[in-house]
Structure formats: structure tokens, C-alpha cells
Design an enzyme around this catalytic site. Sequence first.
Site, mmCIF file in Angstrom:
data_model
loop_
_atom_site.group_PDB
_atom_site.id
_atom_site.type_symbol
_atom_site.label_atom_id
_atom_site.label_comp_id
_atom_site.label_asym_id
_atom_site.label_seq_id
_atom_site.Cartn_x
_atom_site.Cartn_y
_atom_site.Cartn_z
ATOM 1 N N SER A 1 0.823 -1.205 0.000
ATOM 2 C CA SER A 1 0.000 0.000 0.000
ATOM 3 C C SER A 1 0.857 1.256 0.000
ATOM 4 C CB SER A 1 -0.924 -0.005 1.222
ATOM 5 O OG SER A 1 -1.717 1.158 1.253
ATOM 6 N N HIS B 1 -11.953 -6.449 -4.205
ATOM 7 C CA HIS B 1 -11.478 -7.759 -4.653
ATOM 8 C C HIS B 1 -11.540 -8.812 -3.548
ATOM 9 C CE1 HIS B 1 -6.912 -8.054 -3.520
ATOM 10 N NE2 HIS B 1 -7.588 -7.499 -2.546
ATOM 11 N N ASP C 1 -18.915 -0.723 10.390
ATOM 12 C CA ASP C 1 -19.030 -1.864 9.483
ATOM 13 C C ASP C 1 -19.499 -1.362 8.128
ATOM 14 O OD1 ASP C 1 -19.674 -4.149 8.068
ATOM 15 O OD2 ASP C 1 -20.720 -5.126 9.723
ATOM 16 N N ASP D 1 -12.738 1.882 9.513
ATOM 17 C CA ASP D 1 -12.460 0.444 9.535
ATOM 18 C C ASP D 1 -13.164 -0.163 10.746
ATOM 19 O OD1 ASP D 1 -11.240 -2.139 9.051
ATOM 20 O OD2 ASP D 1 -9.587 -1.087 8.073
ATOM 21 N N GLY E 1 -12.032 0.842 4.853
ATOM 22 C CA GLY E 1 -11.057 -0.227 5.040
ATOM 23 C C GLY E 1 -9.655 0.335 5.115
ATOM 24 N N LYS F 1 -9.119 1.072 -1.690
ATOM 25 C CA LYS F 1 -8.020 0.403 -2.388
ATOM 26 C C LYS F 1 -7.983 -1.061 -1.981
ATOM 27 C CE LYS F 1 -3.720 0.597 -1.172
ATOM 28 N NZ LYS F 1 -3.478 -0.865 -1.173
#
Length: 386
Positions: A207, A292, A274, A254, A231, A288
Site C-alpha cells: 500500500s 477484490h 461496518d 475500519d 477499510g 483500495k
Amino acid sequence: MAEIPTSSNPSDDPETQKLNGNEEDYDHHHDEDPESDDENYEYALQIAEMLPFPMVMKTAIELDLLGIIATAGPDRQLSAAEIAAALPAAGNPDAPAMLDRMLYLLATYSVVTCTAVDGGASGGVVRKYGLAPVAKYFVSNEDGVSLGALISLNQGQAFLASWSKLKEAVLEGGIPFNKVHGMDVFHYQGTDPRFNEIFNKAMYDQSTYIIKKIVRRYKGFENIQRLVDVGGGLGHTLRVITSNYPSIKGINFDLPHVIQHAPTIPGVEHVGGDMFESIPNGDAIFMKCILHDWSDEHCLKILKNCYKALPRKGKVIVVEMNMIEEPQTTPLAKAISQLDVCMMTQSPGGKERTRREFQTLAEAAGFAEFNPVCHVAGFWVMEFLK
């Protein structure tokens, strides 16, 4: 009784050709391109014997072999004996010979360079090894980060054990990681401190490298007043963004157990929650490598919550790799496909997506426009505009 066919010329018989020393003619008769066939077989051998490379890379990272070479200075090459001398004393007289064989393998993959010099009175040759261009990504840079931790994660026991259940998962369903460990990877982090440390280090290092490149190339942070990083972990991404754009108020969002360990960062507020329930409001939302991790159904929940949290003309900035619809053989295409299969094996519903699939998700969540902006070190920066 069937008649057995015979050749009028015994020399035409394949076995006779071999016995007469005409094996080359025999091979050409039965294989129009023996050179190509040899190349294919050699490639098959490489595939069949490919395991040593990632495992040697892992060991090289653990022993800091590339770091030892880097410390010697730019363009320097060291012998295996010189490298072995820099290792913690292990009392193994065979260490130089073992390292030489390992580094030789890395040289065949262009991770290190190699020059063979005359061994002098000892006879033979002495090989000296330097860093090839790709090696710098496995040596800690000025920020103290590298891809070494990612190798340690992927070749570590927790992930390696999952692959033994891939066949079972294909036939019966389920996630290989869960089958081995009895829980998903995110919950497993709380049970294995060493795995958690390596996982977080791998994510942090990658990152750090990517976000510094993004802020130099992507101009979409201009005019944003309140940016929510969904996140965002411990807030490092927002630290980099807000240090380059001081006018931005950062909201690092987060899970509560993550946020409680986040350090104080000027201009950044840490908020626990959440993302499947709700997301803090902002002019723009940054994500980011979040989508996925999840199935399409879960991604839609996240994106719809993003949509609710944005004003009119607001945007979600999504940073993800983009799968190519038809397989290619470039290093990037292989890296993305490898990551995709890793997500299938280790993550609950995660996968790499094509640009078309990201656009479909954006539209399904209600966004009016999908805009791929720029490509940065294998990742695409994409805007979902409300």
C-alpha cells in the site's frame, strides 16, 4: 487370417532405421519440427519443477540475501562465500555452496546478475552475484517497505496449507483456506499473531508503495474537502494523501478492533464501524483493494452504502487491478491471474475483476458514470461518479 503388411524395403522400417544409425531421419519422418518439440518439452519440465523458485525466493528474503548484496554498494557483485560471511553464524561449512546454488537459480529468473570469474589456484570458476533491476523491489527502500513480506505471506504455512484443499473445493465447494483452518482468513488473523504480523506488513508495504505513486499521478484529490478511506486500516493511506493535500479532512473508516490501534494522524479522524451497515459521509470515498476481497453481492452492499454517503456529483475512487478478458502472457497478466486464484483459494468470495465487471457493479449500485482514470504500477484508479 489377416495378412500382416510388410515393407518392400526393409530400410523403411522404423526399428531398422534406428539399428542402421538413421535415428535422425526417423525422428524427422515422425516429427516435422523436432526443435519445437524439444522446446515444448523443456518448458513442460520448467513447469513440472517450478516449486523451488518461490521457495528459494522466500528463503532469500528470510536470510536477507538481496539486502546483503545491496549493502555492498551499487553495481557490486559478491561471491556466495562473501554473502555467507555476512549471515548470522550458523556453523554450516556447506552454506556458501548452498547459497551459490540458490543464487544461481535466482539468476536464471533475472532476480540477480551473475558473473563467472576464474577461480585461480582452486580451479573452476567463482560466481559473483549482483542485483538485477527487479531485485530492488525485494529490498527495503527509503520507507522501509518491499515486496518481501508479500512473498513471506504467500509462501507461509497458513496459505501454503490451503492449496492442498483446492481439488476438494472444486469438487465439493467451499473455500480451501476455511477447509484447512476452520474459519476465513480475516478471523484467522486474530488466532495467529505471527500470521497477523506478516499479513499486515505485506499489506502495509504494498500500500505504501502504491499510494505514493497514486498521489503523484492521479489529480482527482484536488478540490476534495472530506475524504473517507473505507477499510483504511491504521490510516497510513490517508496520512500520505493528506500530507500532499493538507486541505483534505480525512476519515479513516475500519472495524472498531482495527481502529483502536490506529495512531494519531494530523488531519485524520479514525471512525469505527461496518461497511456493510453504513459508511461515513464525505465528498469522496476511497477504496483500495477492498472490492477484490468480496463477492459481487457483498460489493453491491458496500457500493450502495457508498452511494448513500455521497452528495450529488460525489465519487468513489476505486483502486484495483483489472483482469484482462482474454488471457495474455505478460508479467502483469500473470501476476493478476495468480492473485485472482489466490483470492479464490484464500478469500471468502474474493476475485479480480475486468473493467467491464467493475462498470457493471458501478451501474448496479446506481452510479451515473464509470471512469477509468489512470494506470499505476499494475493498478487502475477508477472513479464511480454519482
